[in-house]
Scaffold this motif. Structure first.
Motif, PDB file in Angstrom:
ATOM      1  N   LYS A   1       0.835 -22.047  81.763  1.00  0.00           N
ATOM      2  CA  LYS A   1       2.203 -21.802  82.236  1.00  0.00           C
ATOM      3  C   LYS A   1       3.227 -22.217  81.180  1.00  0.00           C
ATOM      4  N   PHE A   2       2.957 -23.348  80.518  1.00  0.00           N
ATOM      5  CA  PHE A   2       3.871 -23.801  79.469  1.00  0.00           C
ATOM      6  C   PHE A   2       3.876 -22.815  78.302  1.00  0.00           C
ATOM      7  N   ASP A   3       2.687 -22.344  77.915  1.00  0.00           N
ATOM      8  CA  ASP A   3       2.602 -21.372  76.820  1.00  0.00           C
ATOM      9  C   ASP A   3       3.383 -20.105  77.152  1.00  0.00           C
ATOM     10  N   ILE A   4       3.313 -19.685  78.409  1.00  0.00           N
ATOM     11  CA  ILE A   4       4.054 -18.490  78.826  1.00  0.00           C
ATOM     12  C   ILE A   4       5.559 -18.730  78.736  1.00  0.00           C
ATOM     13  N   SER A   5       5.978 -19.947  79.089  1.00  0.00           N
ATOM     14  CA  SER A   5       7.418 -20.258  79.030  1.00  0.00           C
ATOM     15  C   SER A   5       7.952 -20.229  77.606  1.00  0.00           C
ATOM     16  N   GLN A   6       7.041 -20.328  76.621  1.00  0.00           N
ATOM     17  CA  GLN A   6       7.444 -20.297  75.217  1.00  0.00           C
ATOM     18  C   GLN A   6       7.230 -18.922  74.583  1.00  0.00           C
ATOM     19  N   HIS A   7       6.987 -17.927  75.416  1.00  0.00           N
ATOM     20  CA  HIS A   7       6.785 -16.567  74.905  1.00  0.00           C
ATOM     21  C   HIS A   7       8.045 -16.116  74.155  1.00  0.00           C
ATOM     22  N   PRO A   8       7.915 -15.643  72.913  1.00  0.00           N
ATOM     23  CA  PRO A   8       9.091 -15.293  72.087  1.00  0.00           C
ATOM     24  C   PRO A   8      10.053 -14.328  72.769  1.00  0.00           C
ATOM     25  N   LYS A   9       9.527 -13.280  73.368  1.00  0.00           N
ATOM     26  CA  LYS A   9      10.388 -12.296  74.019  1.00  0.00           C
ATOM     27  C   LYS A   9      11.108 -12.911  75.213  1.00  0.00           C
ATOM     28  N   LEU A  10      10.404 -13.787  75.932  1.00  0.00           N
ATOM     29  CA  LEU A  10      11.004 -14.447  77.089  1.00  0.00           C
ATOM     30  C   LEU A  10      12.132 -15.380  76.652  1.00  0.00           C
ATOM     31  N   LEU A  11      11.904 -16.130  75.579  1.00  0.00           N
ATOM     32  CA  LEU A  11      12.943 -17.028  75.059  1.00  0.00           C
ATOM     33  C   LEU A  11      14.169 -16.238  74.603  1.00  0.00           C
ATOM     34  N   GLU A  12      13.911 -15.071  74.044  1.00  0.00           N
ATOM     35  CA  GLU A  12      15.020 -14.220  73.593  1.00  0.00           C
ATOM     36  C   GLU A  12      15.859 -13.742  74.777  1.00  0.00           C
ATOM     37  N   LEU A  13      15.184 -13.358  75.858  1.00  0.00           N
ATOM     38  CA  LEU A  13      15.902 -12.908  77.055  1.00  0.00           C
ATOM     39  C   LEU A  13      16.670 -14.057  77.708  1.00  0.00           C
ATOM     40  N   ILE A  14      16.066 -15.237  77.720  1.00  0.00           N
ATOM     41  CA  ILE A  14      16.750 -16.407  78.293  1.00  0.00           C
ATOM     42  C   ILE A  14      18.007 -16.737  77.491  1.00  0.00           C
ATOM     43  N   LYS A  15      17.893 -16.571  76.183  1.00  0.00           N
ATOM     44  CA  LYS A  15      19.055 -16.803  75.322  1.00  0.00           C
ATOM     45  C   LYS A  15      20.169 -15.805  75.638  1.00  0.00           C
ATOM     46  N   GLU A  16      19.800 -14.550  75.868  1.00  0.00           N
ATOM     47  CA  GLU A  16      20.786 -13.526  76.227  1.00  0.00           C
ATOM     48  C   GLU A  16      21.426 -13.851  77.578  1.00  0.00           C
ATOM     49  N   ARG A  17      20.609 -14.329  78.507  1.00  0.00           N
ATOM     50  CA  ARG A  17      21.135 -14.683  79.828  1.00  0.00           C
ATOM     51  C   ARG A  17      22.133 -15.837  79.729  1.00  0.00           C
ATOM     52  N   THR A  18      21.799 -16.830  78.903  1.00  0.00           N
ATOM     53  CA  THR A  18      22.702 -17.970  78.713  1.00  0.00           C
ATOM     54  C   THR A  18      24.038 -17.520  78.129  1.00  0.00           C
ATOM     55  N   GLN A  19      23.979 -16.614  77.162  1.00  0.00           N
ATOM     56  CA  GLN A  19      25.203 -16.097  76.563  1.00  0.00           C
ATOM     57  C   GLN A  19      26.021 -15.308  77.581  1.00  0.00           C
ATOM     58  N   CYS A  20      25.318 -14.601  78.453  1.00  0.00           N
ATOM     59  CA  CYS A  20      26.001 -13.826  79.488  1.00  0.00           C
ATOM     60  C   CYS A  20      26.748 -14.755  80.452  1.00  0.00           C
ATOM     61  N   VAL A  21      26.129 -15.888  80.785  1.00  0.00           N
ATOM     62  CA  VAL A  21      26.779 -16.867  81.667  1.00  0.00           C
ATOM     63  C   VAL A  21      28.034 -17.420  80.991  1.00  0.00           C
ATOM     64  N   ARG A  22      27.952 -17.674  79.691  1.00  0.00           N
ATOM     65  CA  ARG A  22      29.132 -18.160  78.958  1.00  0.00           C
ATOM     66  C   ARG A  22      30.266 -17.129  79.014  1.00  0.00           C
ATOM     67  N   ASP A  23      29.887 -15.858  78.842  1.00  0.00           N
ATOM     68  CA  ASP A  23      30.897 -14.794  78.888  1.00  0.00           C
ATOM     69  C   ASP A  23      31.574 -14.746  80.253  1.00  0.00           C
ATOM     70  N   LEU A  24      30.787 -14.960  81.308  1.00  0.00           N
ATOM     71  CA  LEU A  24      31.355 -14.970  82.662  1.00  0.00           C
ATOM     72  C   LEU A  24      32.402 -16.073  82.807  1.00  0.00           C
ATOM     73  N   LYS A  25      32.046 -17.241  82.334  1.00  0.00           N
ATOM     74  CA  LYS A  25      32.958 -18.382  82.461  1.00  0.00           C
ATOM     75  C   LYS A  25      34.188 -18.209  81.569  1.00  0.00           C
ATOM     76  N   ASP A  26      33.986 -17.594  80.397  1.00  0.00           N
ATOM     77  CA  ASP A  26      35.131 -17.349  79.508  1.00  0.00           C
ATOM     78  C   ASP A  26      36.143 -16.398  80.143  1.00  0.00           C
ATOM     79  N   HIS A  27      35.663 -15.558  81.067  1.00  0.00           N
ATOM     80  CA  HIS A  27      36.555 -14.610  81.734  1.00  0.00           C
ATOM     81  C   HIS A  27      37.031 -15.137  83.094  1.00  0.00           C
ATOM     82  N   GLY A  28      36.882 -16.435  83.305  1.00  0.00           N
ATOM     83  CA  GLY A  28      37.472 -17.066  84.474  1.00  0.00           C
ATOM     84  C   GLY A  28      36.613 -17.128  85.708  1.00  0.00           C
TER      85      GLY A  28
END
Length: 400
Positions: free
Chosen positions: A311-338
């Protein structure tokens, strides 16, 4: 079919009629061709026993290597019991065979040895190839026992992964209570090697090749010569075995409410769950053993879920980490827009983007987890019997 592809139309019936009559009406009288019907004889089990007796008792022929004599015996038996074209057996590899050991009906007895034979290149009348799987057990008549001879060939080659070297190694094994059978695995160096092999000449000796299969013409030569040794008038051919076996194995069409060949084309399993061995050779049928081979393989210790490490190895899957990074950035964009929360941004493009990324994350997680678990289960079943046998053999050696 070639004409249809090139001309983009089917041949006219008049052309087909002329083609069908070209040989009998033109070529036959012009060249004096023999158009009489060929004799279609059959070799039944009594004839096979006569051949085996001549092969082992009365034959004085000297083979280039005596392993060729051993190979011929099971080849004849399998050709008869499967009613298959001989060329389907010529290229048989060890990976096309699997020996399975089942618990004996009486505790303390040796295990029941079943051989699973996977014929991958069986031609059908349509010209297409279809895989057929047969199962064989130890025959009452040793001379016609394909299992014993094939097991002997494998032991002589040292082809088993567990380095089994004798029949006593096999028959001393005990099927554990937590599984329904033991599956003997092949050594990687032998798995793709041909079973029925030719000889090769070296500077000093003639030895059996490890990679060169004995071609059909040599199998045919051995059969013809053996037929003459046995006293048969006809020059034997493998189709004599096929015709006799096919007559004995013929079964009525199974009715499932379908028309035509729907069942055979779409529902017929690969395993031939008939006791072909008994039908052809004549002993008491043991259909229950044959069906046991076709049952789904199970093992109580098979993995049922992923480990924490996986399960830990899966959580470190490169593509998954990339998507999580995109999701985090999306949350920042939401907050930046109020928007203080994701839910408060509903019906906005940022919300839809976050929703899409989250769906991709969930899908990827599910796919990776499923793939990982399937591979883990497959690897377990592939190696569990080999590992168990290694452990038992080491314990046996230490105890002696």
């Amino acid at each position: 079919m070639v004409y249809a592809r090139l001309a983009e139309e089917y041949m006219k019936e008049s052309v087909l009629y002329d083609m069908r009559n070209w040989i009998p009406q033109v070529l036959t009288p012009a060249f004096g061709l023999d158009d009489s019907e060929k004799e279609k004889s059959e070799l039944f089990v009594e004839d096979l026993c006569r051949l085996q007796n001549a092969h082992w008792v009365r034959d004085t022929e000297v083979f280039a290597h005596e392993l060729l004599r051993v190979q011929l015996s099971p080849f004849l038996t399998l050709a008869g019991c499967t009613a298959t074209r001989p060329k389907a057996l010529v290229g048989l590899r060890y990976e096309d065979i699997e020996f399975q050991l089942f618990p004996p009906p009486v505790k303390g007895r040796p295990p029941i040895v079943i051989m699973k034979l996977n014929l991958k290149h069986v031609e059908r009348s349509s010209g297409k190839r279809k895989r057929k799987v047969f199962a064989f057990y130890e025959a009452e008549d040793l001379a016609c026992c394909g299992v014993t001879f094939m097991l002997a060939l494998a032991l002589a080659d040292g082809a088993f992964k567990n380095k089994l070297t004798s029949l006593s190694d096999v028959y001393s094994l005990v099927v554990p209570s937590d599984t329904d059978r033991i599956r003997l695995q092949w050594d990687e160096d032998w798995a793709q090697g041909p079973v029925f092999r030719d000889v090769e000449h070296t500077a000093n000796v003639i030895r059996v090749s490890k990679t060169k299969a004995l071609d059909y013409s040599k199998h045919r030569h051995h059969l013809i010569r053996l037929g003459r040794t046995s006293g048969f008038e006809k020059k034997l051919e493998f189709y004599d075995l096929r015709r006799a076996s096919g007559k004995r194995l013929k079964e009525h069409r199974q009715i499932m409410g379908h028309r035509g060949d729907v069942y055979e084309r779409y529902y017929m399993p690969s395993l031939i769950d008939r006791d072909c061995q008994a039908i052809y050779l004549g002993p008491t049928r043991r259909d229950n053993l044959i069906r046991a081979v076709g049952r789904l393989i199970c093992h109580e210790r098979a993995p049922k879920a992923l480990t924490d490490v996986q399960k830990f190895d899966i959580s470190q899957h490169p593509k998954l980490l990339e998507l999580i990074k995109e999701r985090t950035q999306c949350v920042r964009d939401l907050k930046d827009h109020g928007f203080s929360t994701i839910k408060s941004a509903k019906r906005t493009k940022w919300f839809e983007k976050h929703k899409s990324i989250q769906a991709d994350i969930n899908t990827l997680k599910r796919q990776v987890k499923d793939d990982c678990l399937e591979k883990t289960i497959a690897e377990f079943h592939k190696t569990v019997h080999t590992a168990d046998l290694d452990r038992r053999l080491r314990a046996f050696v230490q105890s002696t």
